[in-house]
Design a protein around this motif. Structure first.
Motif, short mmCIF file in Angstrom:
data_model
loop_
_atom_site.label_atom_id
_atom_site.label_comp_id
_atom_site.label_asym_id
_atom_site.label_seq_id
_atom_site.Cartn_x
_atom_site.Cartn_y
_atom_site.Cartn_z
N GLY A 1 0.74 -1.18 -0.03
CA GLY A 1 -0.08 0.00 0.13
C GLY A 1 0.77 1.18 -0.02
O GLY A 1 0.43 2.18 0.76
N SER A 2 1.72 1.43 -0.67
CA SER A 2 2.54 2.69 -0.99
C SER A 2 3.56 2.56 -2.26
O SER A 2 3.92 1.54 -2.32
N THR A 3 3.80 3.66 -3.07
CA THR A 3 4.65 3.57 -3.99
C THR A 3 5.96 3.70 -3.78
O THR A 3 6.93 3.89 -4.60
N TYR A 4 6.28 3.89 -2.41
CA TYR A 4 7.82 3.84 -1.89
C TYR A 4 8.22 2.51 -1.70
O TYR A 4 9.56 2.63 -1.48
N TRP A 5 7.56 1.29 -1.78
CA TRP A 5 8.07 0.28 -2.04
C TRP A 5 8.99 -0.22 -3.20
O TRP A 5 8.71 0.10 -4.17
N SER A 6 10.05 -0.88 -2.91
CA SER A 6 11.14 -1.26 -3.93
C SER A 6 10.26 -2.49 -4.62
O SER A 6 9.24 -2.93 -4.29
N ALA A 7 10.98 -2.84 -5.82
CA ALA A 7 10.36 -4.02 -6.50
C ALA A 7 10.44 -5.42 -5.53
O ALA A 7 11.36 -5.29 -4.73
N VAL A 8 9.40 -6.14 -5.71
CA VAL A 8 9.49 -7.36 -4.75
C VAL A 8 10.00 -8.20 -5.40
O VAL A 8 10.07 -8.62 -6.63
N SER A 9 11.06 -9.18 -4.70
CA SER A 9 11.72 -10.03 -5.19
C SER A 9 11.76 -11.26 -4.43
O SER A 9 11.24 -11.31 -3.16
N SER A 10 11.87 -12.56 -5.25
CA SER A 10 11.49 -13.93 -4.62
C SER A 10 12.99 -14.39 -4.52
O SER A 10 14.03 -14.16 -5.37
N SER A 11 13.32 -15.05 -3.11
CA SER A 11 14.69 -15.38 -2.93
C SER A 11 14.93 -17.01 -3.68
O SER A 11 16.13 -17.23 -3.81
N SER A 12 13.88 -17.55 -4.18
CA SER A 12 14.21 -18.61 -4.95
C SER A 12 13.14 -18.79 -6.02
O SER A 12 12.09 -19.29 -6.21
N PRO A 13 13.63 -17.98 -7.23
CA PRO A 13 12.71 -18.12 -8.45
C PRO A 13 12.23 -19.53 -8.99
O PRO A 13 11.37 -19.62 -9.77
N GLN A 14 12.84 -20.66 -8.68
CA GLN A 14 12.55 -21.69 -9.00
C GLN A 14 11.45 -22.26 -8.26
O GLN A 14 10.70 -23.05 -8.87
N VAL A 15 11.42 -21.92 -7.03
CA VAL A 15 10.00 -22.13 -6.30
C VAL A 15 8.89 -21.09 -6.50
O VAL A 15 7.75 -21.58 -6.64
N LEU A 16 9.21 -19.90 -6.32
CA LEU A 16 8.34 -18.87 -6.67
C LEU A 16 8.65 -18.02 -7.53
O LEU A 16 9.48 -17.23 -7.58
N GLN A 17 8.00 -18.17 -8.83
CA GLN A 17 8.49 -17.80 -10.23
C GLN A 17 7.84 -16.35 -10.50
O GLN A 17 6.60 -16.19 -10.32
N PRO A 18 8.65 -15.31 -10.77
CA PRO A 18 7.87 -14.07 -11.09
C PRO A 18 7.26 -13.90 -12.24
O PRO A 18 7.59 -14.79 -13.36
N LEU A 19 6.03 -13.48 -12.44
CA LEU A 19 5.21 -13.55 -13.52
C LEU A 19 4.82 -12.33 -13.84
O LEU A 19 4.99 -12.02 -15.17
N PRO B 1 6.41 -8.24 -13.42
CA PRO B 1 7.22 -7.27 -12.57
C PRO B 1 6.78 -6.32 -11.55
O PRO B 1 5.42 -5.99 -12.03
N SER B 2 7.14 -6.08 -10.60
CA SER B 2 6.48 -5.16 -9.65
C SER B 2 6.26 -3.85 -10.44
O SER B 2 7.07 -3.19 -11.08
N SER B 3 5.10 -3.29 -10.22
CA SER B 3 4.85 -2.04 -10.89
C SER B 3 3.82 -1.19 -9.86
O SER B 3 3.00 -1.53 -9.16
N PRO B 4 4.47 0.10 -9.85
CA PRO B 4 3.80 1.08 -8.94
C PRO B 4 2.48 1.81 -9.79
O PRO B 4 2.69 1.73 -11.03
N THR C 1 -0.15 1.69 -5.04
CA THR C 1 0.18 0.49 -4.54
C THR C 1 1.37 0.03 -5.28
O THR C 1 1.83 0.75 -6.38
N VAL C 2 2.04 -1.09 -4.91
CA VAL C 2 3.16 -1.68 -5.71
C VAL C 2 2.59 -3.31 -5.68
O VAL C 2 2.17 -3.69 -4.77
N SER C 3 2.42 -3.77 -6.83
CA SER C 3 1.90 -4.87 -7.35
C SER C 3 2.79 -5.80 -7.94
O SER C 3 3.46 -5.40 -8.81
N SER C 4 2.90 -7.17 -7.48
CA SER C 4 3.61 -8.02 -8.29
C SER C 4 2.70 -9.48 -8.11
O SER C 4 2.14 -9.79 -7.06
N THR C 5 2.90 -10.36 -9.33
CA THR C 5 2.34 -11.69 -9.08
C THR C 5 3.67 -12.78 -9.60
O THR C 5 4.37 -12.58 -10.29
N PHE C 6 3.33 -13.88 -8.70
CA PHE C 6 4.31 -14.77 -8.73
C PHE C 6 3.65 -16.15 -9.01
O PHE C 6 2.59 -16.28 -8.64
#
Length: 127
Positions: free
Chosen positions: A47-65, A67-70, A84-89
């Protein structure tokens, strides 16, 4: 005829199960562990555009679909970080992954308190 079809469906294990509903995460999940199933989407909305891009520590387990978008919202005072900043994995394999994001500012000229700077959720994926 219907009884025969029903009998076949039961004998064959029934109709294929639908994909699990998406798992929606917000800032309220910060610091928690959540559970997902392989094939399930994990949708994160901070709930804020100040958040950085969201990352997954293990893209093999939780694959980004996606990119983070404000998504700024208006009206918003300058420097308000409204939006907001939204991402889908996608839960791609069984295992554990951490979703992380950071921010330093919680508003214009308003630094975040230490407990407001990091977003971390552990996602345990099972089959």
């Amino acid at each position: 005829m219907i009884a025969v079809l029903l009998g076949l469906a039961v004998a064959c294990g029934g109709p294929p199960s639908a994909a699990p509903a998406p798992l929606g995460l917000t800032e309220a999940a910060n610091g928690s562990t959540v559970h997902a199933r392989v094939g399930q989407q994990v949708e994160l909305r901070l709930g804020s555009t100040y958040w950085s891009a969201v990352s997954s520590s293990s893209p093999q387990v939780l694959q980004p679909l996606t990119p983070s978008s404000p998504s700024p919202s208006s009206p918003c005072p300058p420097g308000g970080g409204c939006g907001t900043v939204s991402s889908t994995f996608r839960a791609a394999a069984a295992g554990t992954a951490h979703l992380t994001a950071t921010r330093n500012a919680c508003g214009e000229a308003k630094p975040c308190l230490p407990d407001q700077r990091t977003y971390l959720v552990t996602v345990e994926v099972s089959r």
